[in-house]
Design a protein around this motif. Structure first.
Motif, mmCIF file in Angstrom:
data_model
loop_
_atom_site.group_PDB
_atom_site.id
_atom_site.type_symbol
_atom_site.label_atom_id
_atom_site.label_comp_id
_atom_site.label_asym_id
_atom_site.label_seq_id
_atom_site.Cartn_x
_atom_site.Cartn_y
_atom_site.Cartn_z
ATOM 1 N N SER A 70 0.802 -1.226 0.000
ATOM 2 C CA SER A 70 0.000 0.000 0.000
ATOM 3 C C SER A 70 0.836 1.278 0.000
ATOM 4 N N SER A 71 2.056 1.224 0.537
ATOM 5 C CA SER A 71 2.896 2.424 0.590
ATOM 6 C C SER A 71 3.994 2.438 -0.475
ATOM 7 N N TRP A 72 3.999 1.433 -1.335
ATOM 8 C CA TRP A 72 5.038 1.375 -2.366
ATOM 9 C C TRP A 72 4.721 2.323 -3.518
ATOM 10 N N THR A 73 5.764 2.752 -4.201
ATOM 11 C CA THR A 73 5.599 3.607 -5.385
ATOM 12 C C THR A 73 5.530 2.775 -6.663
ATOM 13 N N ILE A 74 5.476 1.469 -6.520
ATOM 14 C CA ILE A 74 5.458 0.545 -7.665
ATOM 15 C C ILE A 74 4.016 0.281 -8.081
ATOM 16 N N LYS A 75 3.768 0.322 -9.372
ATOM 17 C CA LYS A 75 2.429 0.090 -9.890
ATOM 18 C C LYS A 75 2.223 -1.393 -10.204
ATOM 19 N N ASN A 76 1.063 -1.903 -9.819
ATOM 20 C CA ASN A 76 0.629 -3.245 -10.206
ATOM 21 C C ASN A 76 1.537 -4.375 -9.688
ATOM 22 N N PRO A 77 1.970 -4.366 -8.440
ATOM 23 C CA PRO A 77 2.805 -5.466 -7.937
ATOM 24 C C PRO A 77 2.004 -6.764 -7.844
ATOM 25 N N ASP A 102 9.312 -4.905 -14.132
ATOM 26 C CA ASP A 102 10.612 -5.198 -13.548
ATOM 27 C C ASP A 102 10.446 -6.191 -12.406
ATOM 28 N N ILE A 103 11.576 -6.713 -11.933
ATOM 29 C CA ILE A 103 11.608 -7.616 -10.792
ATOM 30 C C ILE A 103 12.112 -6.845 -9.574
ATOM 31 N N PHE A 104 11.406 -6.964 -8.467
ATOM 32 C CA PHE A 104 11.746 -6.246 -7.239
ATOM 33 C C PHE A 104 11.967 -7.235 -6.100
ATOM 34 N N MET A 105 12.779 -6.812 -5.131
ATOM 35 C CA MET A 105 12.974 -7.589 -3.909
ATOM 36 C C MET A 105 12.691 -6.689 -2.711
ATOM 37 N N TYR A 106 11.981 -7.245 -1.732
ATOM 38 C CA TYR A 106 11.567 -6.472 -0.559
ATOM 39 C C TYR A 106 11.847 -7.269 0.699
ATOM 40 N N GLU A 107 12.457 -6.606 1.691
ATOM 41 C CA GLU A 107 12.675 -7.225 2.994
ATOM 42 C C GLU A 107 11.420 -7.057 3.833
ATOM 43 N N LEU A 108 10.847 -8.170 4.248
ATOM 44 C CA LEU A 108 9.605 -8.111 5.016
ATOM 45 C C LEU A 108 9.777 -7.301 6.298
ATOM 46 N N ASN A 109 8.767 -6.497 6.607
ATOM 47 C CA ASN A 109 8.737 -5.620 7.789
ATOM 48 C C ASN A 109 9.672 -4.419 7.676
ATOM 49 N N SER A 110 10.231 -4.194 6.492
ATOM 50 C CA SER A 110 11.098 -3.033 6.292
ATOM 51 C C SER A 110 10.265 -1.797 5.948
ATOM 52 N N SER A 111 10.757 -0.622 6.340
ATOM 53 C CA SER A 111 10.106 0.638 5.978
ATOM 54 C C SER A 111 10.641 1.184 4.658
ATOM 55 N N GLU A 112 11.637 0.506 4.094
ATOM 56 C CA GLU A 112 12.236 0.928 2.827
ATOM 57 C C GLU A 112 11.397 0.448 1.643
ATOM 58 N N GLN A 113 11.539 1.160 0.528
ATOM 59 C CA GLN A 113 10.895 0.732 -0.703
ATOM 60 C C GLN A 113 11.596 -0.524 -1.239
#
Length: 318
Positions: A70-77, A102-113
């Motif tokens: 919900s807080s990401w700047t990525i469209k259509n994840p 594109d392919i993205f990686m996200y660390e769970l519980n992180s506040s970073e994009q």
């Protein structure tokens, strides 16, 4: 005492370029499973072209649903997959920087994009999956299967054009994927080291064969069209060795049953458009032995909705 029912299975012992549903087996009916303690990733959208997809995480232990995107700047994840240690997810989405998949990686519980792993170039990158050791990912890039080393970010091409929806086997030495499209599609297997491709391991005539997901050391699940006249999807179990595949007993011709992801040896989570959905695709858990199937609403009524619920991925720490 539990009820008994008759289901149809195939216990084929020879390689076969197709699928079967022979041999009657008597087994006991299962009950709604309450032993799941892991987490379920999935995405929802109005429809594929609406660009309104959102990734959710459901925790069976706490019975809580969390929106990750919900807080990401990525469209259509969408189409997220969790790492073997449960710390990160990879997924596909449309980047603000490239305005392409594109392919993205996200660390769970992180506040970073999330980190864009394929920012360089204007390739179309889709459907990423972690290797069993978590050090690599495999994905579709411009209709080819490629592998990325997450340490060096080096990308290695594993196939020519015409392949997609990849998934590793249990030790990461092979990748199962889809070859072709729609009625001309089939299931193929790629050797990661040699890049040798076993084409049309499974190919049901005139219907779609796609979305393979590893089940165990010997087998994987994949989706197959019911027939040329009724193309609803059905979930089959196929084998890395090429043994005869068979249709799982929870399938019916009243809607699509697809995108099955293993929870344990007996249960999968899948998507279906069966008549009791809230609209379009809903998520269900189903027993691969008894054929019992239950809506995820029986765990939390906030999971399924009038939107489409797709791309399930289950993780439970061992």
């Amino acid at each position: 005492m539990k009820n008994k029912l008759i289901i149809t299975l195939s216990l084929g012992l020879l390689p076969f370029l197709g699928c079967s549903d022979n041999n009657v087996v008597e087994i006991e009916k299962a009950e709604l499973p309450t032993h799941f303690k892991g987490k379920l990733l999935y995405h929802t959208y109005t429809n594929y072209g609406a660009n309104d997809s959102e990734i959710f995480l459901y925790d069976f232990s706490s019975n809580k649903i969390q929106s990750l995107s919900s807080s990401w700047t990525i469209k259509n994840p969408m189409n997220a997959h969790i790492s073997p240690d449960g710390s990160h997810i990879v997924f596909m989405g449309i980047s603000e920087d490239t305005d392409s998949w594109d392919i993205f990686m996200y660390e769970l519980n992180s506040s970073e994009q999330p980190e864009n792993l394929t920012r360089i170039g204007q390739t179309r990158d889709e459907d990423p999956k972690f290797s069993p050791d978590g050090n690599r990912i495999v994905f579709k890039q411009d209709s080819r299967i490629v592998e990325m080393d997450l340490g060096t970010r080096k990308v290695t091409r594993l196939s020519p054009k015409g392949y997609g929806i990849p998934y590793y086997n249990y030790d990461g030495t092979k990748v199962v994927c889809t070859q072709g499209d729609a009625a001309t599609s089939s299931i193929a297997i790629i050797d990661v080291k040699t890049k040798e491709i076993r084409e049309t391991v499974y190919d049901a005539e005139g219907v779609q064969d796609y979305y393979p997901i590893n089940a165990d050391h010997n087998s994987f699940y994949y989706s197959v069209g019911l027939s040329k006249t009724n193309t609803v999807d059905q979930v089959y179990r196929g084998y890395w060795s090429g043994l005869r595949s068979y249709k799982l007993p929870f399938n019916a011709n009243d809607g699509n049953y697809s995108d099955a992801y293993p929870i344990d040896a007996d249960w999968v989570v899948l998507c279906s458009t069966r008549p009791d959905t809230k609209g379009g695709y809903d998520l269900y858990v189903a027993n691969v032995n008894t054929g019992d199937i239950y809506s995820m609403d029986q765990y939390n009524p906030g999971i399924n909705s009038s939107r489409q619920q797709l791309g399930p991925c289950y993780f439970e720490k061992k």
